[in-house]
Design an enzyme around this catalytic site. Structure first.
Site, PDB file in Angstrom:
ATOM      1  N   THR A  50       0.815  -1.212   0.000  1.00 48.94           N
ATOM      2  CA  THR A  50       0.000   0.000   0.000  1.00 48.94           C
ATOM      3  C   THR A  50       0.847   1.259   0.000  1.00 48.94           C
ATOM      4  O   THR A  50       0.551   2.217  -0.712  1.00 48.94           O
ATOM      5  CB  THR A  50      -0.934   0.014   1.236  1.00 48.94           C
ATOM      6  OG1 THR A  50      -1.750  -1.156   1.202  1.00 48.94           O
ATOM      7  CG2 THR A  50      -1.798   1.252   1.252  1.00 48.94           C
ATOM      8  N   GLU A  51       1.900   1.256   0.784  1.00 49.24           N
ATOM      9  CA  GLU A  51       2.718   2.460   0.923  1.00 49.24           C
ATOM     10  C   GLU A  51       3.606   2.746  -0.282  1.00 49.24           C
ATOM     11  O   GLU A  51       3.805   3.902  -0.626  1.00 49.24           O
ATOM     12  CB  GLU A  51       3.579   2.357   2.182  1.00 49.24           C
ATOM     13  CG  GLU A  51       2.797   2.401   3.473  1.00 49.24           C
ATOM     14  CD  GLU A  51       2.130   3.734   3.729  1.00 49.24           C
ATOM     15  OE1 GLU A  51       2.602   4.756   3.227  1.00 49.24           O
ATOM     16  OE2 GLU A  51       1.123   3.749   4.447  1.00 49.24           O
TER      17      GLU A  51
END
Length: 111
Positions: A50-51
């Site tokens: 996600t990051e």
């Protein structure tokens, strides 16, 4: 990516090309440090995905760096000298996740 954009969260400048190859390459690090630190490797990998799409060179608009998108002061507190080192960043990121997990009594949902 759609979830991140819908909430206006600062995004890392990265692309998700070759994400599967990066995930396969980094999976052993996530598993090793998750086991060492006592944290769920799948949850840690979800954060890395996600990051940064597992991109060790990712940098956000606000200055978060590396796979786990550590802010420089946080990275320093965690002993991360080189935030672009996948090993250091993932180990520091998992350590931080563990601290937050304990602080919030295991609640991983936004209240």
């Amino acid at each position: 990516m759609r979830y991140i954009r819908s909430y206006g969260r600062p995004q890392a400048n990265h692309n998700c090309n070759n994400i599967k190859a990066r995930a396969i390459k980094l999976k052993p690090l996530f598993e090793r440090y998750s086991q060492e630190i006592g944290f769920d490797s799948k949850l840690a990998m979800a954060v890395g995905f996600t990051e940064s799409c597992f991109n060790r060179k990712a940098v956000s608009k606000v200055g978060a760096q590396g796979v786990m998108q550590l802010m420089p002061p946080t990275a320093k507190q965690l002993g991360v000298i080189n935030p672009y080192s996948a090993r250091q960043n993932i180990k520091g990121g998992i350590s931080y996740l563990k601290k937050m997990h304990v602080k919030f009594n295991g609640n991983i949902k936004k209240p």
